[in-house]
Design an enzyme around this catalytic site. Sequence first.
Site, PDB file in Angstrom:
ATOM      1  N   SER A  41      10.215   0.086   5.528  1.00 50.51           N
ATOM      2  CA  SER A  41      10.490   0.049   7.062  1.00 50.51           C
ATOM      3  C   SER A  41      10.030   1.238   7.915  1.00 50.51           C
ATOM      4  O   SER A  41      10.957   1.835   8.662  1.00 50.51           O
ATOM      5  CB  SER A  41      11.879  -0.331   7.076  1.00 50.51           C
ATOM      6  N   CYS A  45       3.297   0.612  13.842  1.00 53.35           N
ATOM      7  CA  CYS A  45       2.583   0.557  15.292  1.00 53.35           C
ATOM      8  C   CYS A  45       2.816   1.868  15.724  1.00 53.35           C
ATOM      9  O   CYS A  45       1.845   2.050  16.731  1.00 53.35           O
ATOM     10  CB  CYS A  45       3.337  -0.562  15.823  1.00 53.35           C
ATOM     11  N   THR A 274       5.396 -21.739   0.771  1.00 52.86           N
ATOM     12  CA  THR A 274       4.006 -21.722   0.101  1.00 52.86           C
ATOM     13  C   THR A 274       4.048 -23.286  -0.689  1.00 52.86           C
ATOM     14  O   THR A 274       4.852 -23.976  -0.819  1.00 52.86           O
ATOM     15  CB  THR A 274       3.868 -20.466  -0.715  1.00 52.86           C
ATOM     16  N   ILE A 279       8.754 -20.228  -3.294  1.00 52.82           N
ATOM     17  CA  ILE A 279       8.150 -18.876  -2.616  1.00 52.82           C
ATOM     18  C   ILE A 279       7.674 -19.051  -1.228  1.00 52.82           C
ATOM     19  O   ILE A 279       7.116 -20.027  -0.902  1.00 52.82           O
ATOM     20  CB  ILE A 279       6.893 -18.510  -3.606  1.00 52.82           C
ATOM     21  N   ALA A 281       5.958 -17.157   2.044  1.00 55.99           N
ATOM     22  CA  ALA A 281       5.125 -15.966   2.477  1.00 55.99           C
ATOM     23  C   ALA A 281       5.399 -16.005   4.104  1.00 55.99           C
ATOM     24  O   ALA A 281       5.190 -16.869   4.945  1.00 55.99           O
ATOM     25  CB  ALA A 281       3.771 -16.293   2.136  1.00 55.99           C
TER      26      ALA A 281
HETATM   27  P1  FAD Z   1       3.513  -4.783   6.270  1.00 54.73           P
HETATM   28  O1  FAD Z   1       4.314  -4.265   7.580  1.00 54.73           O
HETATM   29  O2  FAD Z   1       2.117  -4.065   6.207  1.00 54.73           O
HETATM   30  O3  FAD Z   1       4.261  -4.484   5.245  1.00 54.73           O
HETATM   31  C1  FAD Z   1       3.648  -4.788   3.666  1.00 54.73           C
HETATM   32  C2  FAD Z   1       4.398  -4.085   2.598  1.00 54.73           C
HETATM   33  O4  FAD Z   1       4.258  -4.532   1.479  1.00 54.73           O
HETATM   34  C3  FAD Z   1       3.594  -2.798   2.396  1.00 54.73           C
HETATM   35  O5  FAD Z   1       4.322  -1.312   2.449  1.00 54.73           O
HETATM   36  C4  FAD Z   1       2.945  -2.737   1.117  1.00 54.73           C
HETATM   37  O6  FAD Z   1       2.797  -1.469   0.493  1.00 54.73           O
HETATM   38  C5  FAD Z   1       3.805  -3.713   0.224  1.00 54.73           C
HETATM   39  N1  FAD Z   1       3.375  -4.362  -0.807  1.00 54.73           N
HETATM   40  C6  FAD Z   1       1.909  -5.257  -0.649  1.00 54.73           C
HETATM   41  N2  FAD Z   1       1.715  -5.545  -1.809  1.00 54.73           N
HETATM   42  C7  FAD Z   1       3.033  -5.395  -2.787  1.00 54.73           C
HETATM   43  C8  FAD Z   1       3.303  -5.698  -3.958  1.00 54.73           C
HETATM   44  N3  FAD Z   1       2.611  -6.398  -4.809  1.00 54.73           N
HETATM   45  N4  FAD Z   1       4.734  -5.239  -4.438  1.00 54.73           N
HETATM   46  C9  FAD Z   1       5.158  -4.330  -3.845  1.00 54.73           C
HETATM   47  N5  FAD Z   1       4.897  -3.870  -2.574  1.00 54.73           N
HETATM   48  C10 FAD Z   1       3.865  -4.514  -2.056  1.00 54.73           C
HETATM   49  N6  FAD Z   1       1.234  -4.958  15.466  1.00 54.73           N
HETATM   50  C11 FAD Z   1       1.905  -5.305  16.883  1.00 54.73           C
HETATM   51  O7  FAD Z   1       2.237  -6.353  17.125  1.00 54.73           O
HETATM   52  N7  FAD Z   1       1.763  -4.424  17.818  1.00 54.73           N
HETATM   53  C12 FAD Z   1       1.154  -2.970  17.606  1.00 54.73           C
HETATM   54  O8  FAD Z   1       1.254  -2.273  18.511  1.00 54.73           O
HETATM   55  C13 FAD Z   1       0.864  -2.822  16.262  1.00 54.73           C
HETATM   56  N8  FAD Z   1       0.232  -1.587  16.082  1.00 54.73           N
HETATM   57  C14 FAD Z   1      -0.409  -1.304  14.804  1.00 54.73           C
HETATM   58  C15 FAD Z   1      -0.756  -0.311  14.384  1.00 54.73           C
HETATM   59  C16 FAD Z   1      -1.289   0.393  13.154  1.00 54.73           C
HETATM   60  C17 FAD Z   1      -1.964   1.405  12.950  1.00 54.73           C
HETATM   61  C18 FAD Z   1      -1.118  -0.934  12.219  1.00 54.73           C
HETATM   62  C19 FAD Z   1      -1.616  -0.524  10.774  1.00 54.73           C
HETATM   63  C20 FAD Z   1      -0.644  -2.041  12.293  1.00 54.73           C
HETATM   64  C21 FAD Z   1      -0.196  -2.295  13.802  1.00 54.73           C
HETATM   65  N9  FAD Z   1       0.395  -3.659  13.997  1.00 54.73           N
HETATM   66  C22 FAD Z   1       0.945  -3.879  15.297  1.00 54.73           C
HETATM   67  C23 FAD Z   1       0.331  -4.818  12.894  1.00 54.73           C
HETATM   68  C24 FAD Z   1       1.737  -4.741  12.507  1.00 54.73           C
HETATM   69  O9  FAD Z   1       2.212  -3.555  11.885  1.00 54.73           O
HETATM   70  C25 FAD Z   1       1.587  -5.949  10.972  1.00 54.73           C
HETATM   71  O10 FAD Z   1       1.631  -7.118  11.798  1.00 54.73           O
HETATM   72  C26 FAD Z   1       2.972  -6.167  10.377  1.00 54.73           C
HETATM   73  O11 FAD Z   1       3.382  -4.593   9.863  1.00 54.73           O
HETATM   74  C27 FAD Z   1       2.881  -6.895   9.265  1.00 54.73           C
HETATM   75  O12 FAD Z   1       4.196  -7.053   8.525  1.00 54.73           O
HETATM   76  P2  FAD Z   1       4.036  -7.438   7.130  1.00 54.73           P
HETATM   77  O13 FAD Z   1       5.429  -7.445   6.582  1.00 54.73           O
HETATM   78  O14 FAD Z   1       3.116  -8.750   6.963  1.00 54.73           O
HETATM   79  O15 FAD Z   1       2.977  -6.178   6.420  1.00 54.73           O
END
Ligand code: FAD
Length: 556
Positions: A41, A45, A274, A279, A281
């Site tokens: 967490s 961004c 999925t 499961i 996603a």
């Molecule tokens: P994430 O938040 O990336 O979380 C995925 C997590 O899963 C990671 O910690 C990873 O280590 C973990 N993981 C993966 N595979 C495994 C596994 N097999 N086992 C255990 N853990 C695993 N979005 C906006 O809307 N506005 C913004 O201004 C914005 N700015 C951004 C700036 C940056 C630099 C970045 C990188 C992204 C930004 N985003 C922004 C995009 C936003 O952060 C993502 O869309 C969002 O975090 C996606 O959420 P998520 O849960 O899918 O993935």
Amino acid sequence: MKTKKVIVIGGVAGGAGAAARARRLSEASEIILLDRNPYISFANCGLPYHIGGTISKRDQLMVTTPEAMAQRYRIDVRTSSEAIAIDREAREVEIKNLETGEIYRESYDAVILSPGAIPMRPPIDGIENQRILSLRNLDDMDQIIAAVGGNQTAAVVGGGYIGLEMAEALRTRNIQTTLIECAPQVMGTADPEMATPLHHELIRNGVDLRLKETITAFEPIDNGLRLRFESGKTLDVGIVILAIGVRPETTLAVQAGLQLGPRGGIQIDNAMQTSDPSIYAVGDAAEINNFSTGQPALIPLAGPAGRQGRIAADQIFGRDSRYVGTQGTAICKVFDLAIGMTGLNEKTARRENILYEKIYVHMPSHASYYPGATSLSLKLLFDPNSGKVLGAQAVGANGVDKRMDVLAVAVRAGLTVYDLEEMELSYAPPFGSAKDPVNYAGFVAGNVLRKDMRICHTADLDFLAPDQVILDVRSAKEIATGTPAGSVHIPLEQIRERLSELDQEKEYLIVCRVGRRAYLCCRILEQKGFRARNLTGGYITYMHVKGLDAKKCPKH
Ligand code: FAD
């Protein structure tokens, strides 16, 4: 309610929210949250803003800690724990403790996958060089900060929002920065003319902007890298930040034999389920439905990830929440400007053969007589038959967020341009205008649909029919700094007296600064029996389309 054992894989935007929601719905269930990083967490961004120094303390990026999450939600948070396989038959997740190397299994009733995305690294010669970094998590950020400390020059490859934010962060740290983009525009999710102000803003802030440049190789040199371009040019820099986009992290989904979608993300239905009903996603890894086109899409944004996480948890605990689709509402700060977008853009409309009309308005961000008003450019796409709002984009120094959010709701609610005309929005001089730019966009589009005003676009000026004439109705002073090629000039104030100079056989394409004087001129001419069309957005939009700096367009 039946208690369940839920394993959430990925503990950031989608996963942490899903786990918290699951706990709120079922106090007695067992909820395990896994992340392979030593933290959960964090504010992805916010990463560029810590690199740039705006967010001064690294700790501020930690939205919550594993301990706080465990305490408040009674969630079994396991960091440095990678899910390495899902055995769907046994209904078990295989987990590797990355600190001890131990591998063990956990049974589950339901799994929520939120593994995010991986920065793309195309197979370019030399791409594996240690000086080529990308930004996805805190470790990446720390590496970039360390690298920036010892280097005075950097190239950012990719002009999407992460590339733009990184270019700004590096300039804030006084690093000589080149931004390289192979497309003719930055911010590819916007239409090209809406990105033009960003190009000038980047240049004004000392970014060496290189559009339409493709890198063919990275070569190591003393204390840096040499970038070779298809154009034959080269560039020597200390470090490279690669920000050319992300691809969904589907390793685990593929291993588990889950169905992928046509865009390569994990296929889900509108319950986030999925191809295996146990499961779910969510987030960047999931292939969602594009709200505007109805097509499968990958739109990696934080808001959708969080909302999808809630839906997955709801579904697991018997609530029938559904995900309608992602409309791509986004905003990005580029130095003193912001660009925002929602719903359909023109590029997509053309590609998908969706019928649309577009108008532009340029207005002050708030009442122009109150100090601090800046120009806001707004583009609206709407259905030419029903008037339904299809999408919008805005760029300006102030007030972009407010207009985009109103228009995002309009798109989502299926409102029409007539609804925009009627919208009652908050107003006092420091905040807006009695007729807000959103109302104005509605008035202009409504005029078009009611046939009170016919419009034309820059492309029409570039390809005139034999019976068409461009008539610029701005003042001589304004025209002195530029006017469309081949135009004739009659200031609006003189038009009624000089009608005899016009030809009833011709159609006049009327140009003014933003389209307001041209509207009045159209009304005068049409009522006098002439054919006239207003260049929507006026000369400002014309300059944006031509890639020119509209800040140089003199005020009326
Ligand atoms: P994430 O938040 O990336 O979380 C995925 C997590 O899963 C990671 O910690 C990873 O280590 C973990 N993981 C993966 N595979 C495994 C596994 N097999 N086992 C255990 N853990 C695993 N979005 C906006 O809307 N506005 C913004 O201004 C914005 N700015 C951004 C700036 C940056 C630099 C970045 C990188 C992204 C930004 N985003 C922004 C995009 C936003 O952060 C993502 O869309 C969002 O975090 C996606 O959420 P998520 O849960 O899918 O993935």
